[in-house]
Design an enzyme around this catalytic site. Structure first.
Site, PDB file in Angstrom:
ATOM      1  CD  GLU A  62      44.164  37.383  38.951  1.00  0.00           C
ATOM      2  OE1 GLU A  62      44.739  37.135  37.883  1.00  0.00           O
ATOM      3  OE2 GLU A  62      44.000  38.544  39.380  1.00  0.00           O
ATOM      4  CE  LYS A 114      46.555  45.147  32.282  1.00  0.00           C
ATOM      5  NZ  LYS A 114      45.828  43.883  32.533  1.00  0.00           N
TER       6      LYS A 114
END
Length: 402
Positions: free
Chosen positions: A203, A147
């Site tokens: 977050e 990723k």
């Protein structure tokens, strides 16, 4: 050090008390306002990796502040994405702490009906961003990466200076469930132009309260829709998407593995839940645990986690190298962390996303998207556009064509 205890009712409207140059962080648990700079955490200019020894330098700075007569000092500030760049941390002269922002304090956004005209520059241009995603996909296909998170930036210039206080107010009003922050980025005695980092992140990287540790990684997202039916369809699609669930699992596993050496016990849910902001749906997992050793600080935990695959990729070092090669701009503090830590080790660190660096009449906005094997470049471009809406809406800009 002046420190106001938490209570159910705010004794001071701290959002109104914010001035450019202050440290401000509101979370679902509390609000912190730091004014002035008593001591700056020193930079180790002899080291290439600025994260090495940072926890020791912070601890020494806090001890020095205590010797100077400050009661319960805290270190506040921001740490950049690139470990070679220095952190921007200091002990404020005074700190006010209180409960989370209340509706009566935030109120409604104002002054966005007639936003100033901005000249907008895309860095990189959308076509070049798509090419970058294609390069990332080629590295994934070759087995070099699992990723990679690729970002883009918007540079906005106005004829008038940016109203940072109003922008912070609007972000707090539009993102009541997240983490709204402002950090002064000026270097003492060296800055001619005021520079601030401002944003509203959804977050939490990590928090520590006594032995209790919480991390809340987010990965996998969908833009919100004004149509309630379509909005729910998108949320359900996200929760069942194999591509997004895989991307999320990579991040959660990495967070759990990074925390596990510090923990006496750790709890990792089997499947993610959904959280929402004004502009996005996110897959979310709350990782909780108990520290094995009380001397492990929130900053030490944050450094162990930074950067997570949610903002960098996997494997982390390869992804970081590829990001520096593919991206055409310096991320600065974007995808770094903002937060605080006290002498006991308690603290809270937030992932620096949905943010902008503001310098007088100029802003640099940032947004990134996680690229995995199933990603489509045009969809990743659209995701970054959706994520930019947090800052753009707070500025009164409702449309972005690219």
């Amino acid at each position: 050090m002046k420190q106001e205890p938490s209570s159910g009712v705010l004794e001071k409207p701290m959002l109104k008390d914010y001035q450019v140059g202050d440290f401000f962080l509101s979370s679902p648990n509390q609000t912190i306002l730091g004014k002035g700079s008593m001591i700056t955490v020193p930079i180790n200019e002899e080291q290439d990796n600025q994260m090495e020894g940072l926890t020791d330098r912070v601890a020494a700075t806090l001890k020095y502040a205590e010797k100077q007569g400050h009661c319960n000092p805290i270190v506040t500030g921001a740490i950049p994405f690139d470990y070679k760049k220095p952190a921007h941390l200091h002990v404020p002269q005074t700190v006010h702490m209180s409960a989370c922002l209340q509706e009566y304090e935030v109120g409604k956004t104002v002054d966005t009906d007639r936003p100033p005209a901005y000249e907008i520059q895309f860095v990189p241009e959308p076509a070049q961003y798509i090419e970058g995603v294609e390069k990332g996909l080629a590295q994934i296909a070759s087995g070099h990466l699992d990723k990679i998170v690729l970002a883009r930036s918007l540079h906005l210039t106005s004829s008038a200076n940016v109203g940072i206080h109003q922008l912070l107010h609007n972000l707090a009003a539009q993102n009541t469930k997240g983490y709204t922050f402002a950090v002064d980025l000026n270097k003492e005695g060296k800055s001619i132009r005021d520079k601030s980092l401002i944003g509203a992140s959804p977050e939490l990287l990590v928090s520590r309260n006594g032995l209790r540790v919480v991390a809340n990684p987010l990965a996998g997202s969908r833009p919100r829709s004004d149509d309630p039916v379509e909005d729910q369809r998108r949320s359900k699609e996200l929760l069942s998407s194999s591509k997004d669930l895989h991307e999320h699992a990579v991040v959660v596993n990495a967070v759990a593995e990074a925390l596990r050496p510090f923990m006496k016990k750790i709890e990792v849910p089997d499947s993610p839940s959904l959280i929402s902001t004004e502009t996005m749906w996110h897959l979310s997992t709350e990782v909780k645990g108990e520290l094995a050793l009380p001397e492990t600080s929130s900053l030490e935990l944050a450094i162990a986690l930074h950067p997570t695959p949610a903002v960098c990729g996997s494997p982390a070092e390869r992804a970081r190298e590829s990001i520096l090669d593919i991206e055409s701009f310096d991320r600065g503090f974007f995808t770094g962390m903002v937060g605080w830590c006290n002498a006991l080790g308690d603290g809270e660190w937030v992932v620096t996303i949905r943010c902008a660096e503001v310098e007088e009449n100029e802003l640099r906005l940032f947004a990134g998207a996680g690229v995995v094997g199933e990603s489509k470049p045009e969809e990743e471009l659209a995701e970054t556009t959706a994520k930019l809406q947090t800052m753009l809406r707070a500025m009164g800009i409702t449309e972005l064509s690219k």
